[in-house]
Design an enzyme around this catalytic site. Structure first.
Site, PDB file in Angstrom:
ATOM      1  N   ARG A 129       0.830  -1.203   0.000  1.00  0.00           N
ATOM      2  CA  ARG A 129       0.000   0.000   0.000  1.00  0.00           C
ATOM      3  C   ARG A 129       0.868   1.258   0.000  1.00  0.00           C
ATOM      4  NH1 ARG A 129      -5.064  -1.939   0.304  1.00  0.00           N
ATOM      5  NH2 ARG A 129      -5.209  -3.941   1.383  1.00  0.00           N
TER       6      ARG A 129
ATOM      7  N   ILE B  43       2.183   4.834   0.820  1.00  0.00           N
ATOM      8  CA  ILE B  43       2.272   5.518   2.112  1.00  0.00           C
ATOM      9  C   ILE B  43       1.400   6.780   2.133  1.00  0.00           C
ATOM     10  CG2 ILE B  43       4.227   7.082   1.660  1.00  0.00           C
ATOM     11  CD1 ILE B  43       5.465   6.019   4.291  1.00  0.00           C
TER      12      ILE B  43
ATOM     13  N   ASN C 270       4.493   6.320 -13.806  1.00  0.00           N
ATOM     14  CA  ASN C 270       5.168   7.575 -14.134  1.00  0.00           C
ATOM     15  C   ASN C 270       6.599   7.279 -14.561  1.00  0.00           C
ATOM     16  OD1 ASN C 270       2.989   9.309 -13.413  1.00  0.00           O
ATOM     17  ND2 ASN C 270       3.474   8.985 -11.255  1.00  0.00           N
TER      18      ASN C 270
ATOM     19  N   VAL D 201      10.104   8.087  -7.083  1.00  0.00           N
ATOM     20  CA  VAL D 201      10.952   6.964  -6.663  1.00  0.00           C
ATOM     21  C   VAL D 201      11.434   6.246  -7.916  1.00  0.00           C
ATOM     22  CG1 VAL D 201      11.069   4.842  -5.323  1.00  0.00           C
ATOM     23  CG2 VAL D 201       9.628   6.733  -4.519  1.00  0.00           C
TER      24      VAL D 201
ATOM     25  N   HIS E 287       7.366   1.439 -10.815  1.00  0.00           N
ATOM     26  CA  HIS E 287       6.213   0.975 -10.044  1.00  0.00           C
ATOM     27  C   HIS E 287       4.932   1.310 -10.769  1.00  0.00           C
ATOM     28  CE1 HIS E 287       7.547   4.954  -8.656  1.00  0.00           C
ATOM     29  NE2 HIS E 287       6.272   5.247  -8.519  1.00  0.00           N
TER      30      HIS E 287
END
Ligand code: DGP
Length: 118
Positions: A33, A35, A91, A100, A104
């Site tokens: 999940r 943050i 992204n 990051v 992902h």
């Protein structure tokens, strides 16, 4: 490991060195999940292998990239959002505001999420 392939906090999450609400893991991907959830369901699905961005994906990663989608489908069903729909977002780079640098996929849903939330 090159400068462009520097580990991020996501590698520590995969290795369980720092806590995260992990909802799925297998030999290729891990899901946990977000943050900072921007919808009732906001899960990140990531390759276990460090791939910084979509620009770094190679043919060797095709199985893993496919797994991101099949796990997204699985988790959407598990979270009860399959029927009404959800958004998958990846992204890539600064213009997309990637924060990051460990590739992902965001899985977001649970209500009408409107345009562009990730
Ligand atoms: P992006 O902008 O696409 O790079 O999104 C990065 C997402 O990662 C952002 O929604 C917040 C999330 N995130 C950053 N650090 C952590 C962390 O330590 N734990 C968890 N669970 N999520 C994180």
């Amino acid at each position: 490991m090159t400068e462009e392939h520097k580990e991020t906090i996501f590698s520590s999450i995969i290795r369980k060195e720092i806590p995260a609400d992990i909802v799925y893991e297998d030999e290729l991907v891990t899901a946990f999940r977000d943050i900072n959830p921007r919808a009732p369901v906001h899960i990140l699905i990531i390759p276990n292998k460090l791939i910084p961005t979509v620009n770094d994906v190679t043919e060797d990663d095709e199985l893993t990239m496919g797994r991101l989608f099949s796990v997204a489908k699985l988790l959407a069903k598990k979270e009860g959002i399959s029927e009404n729909g959800y958004r998958l977002v990846v992204n890539c780079g600064s213009h997309a505001r990637q924060e990051v640098y460990h590739l992902h996929m965001h899985l977001v849903g649970g209500n009408d999420i409107g345009p562009m939330i990730c």
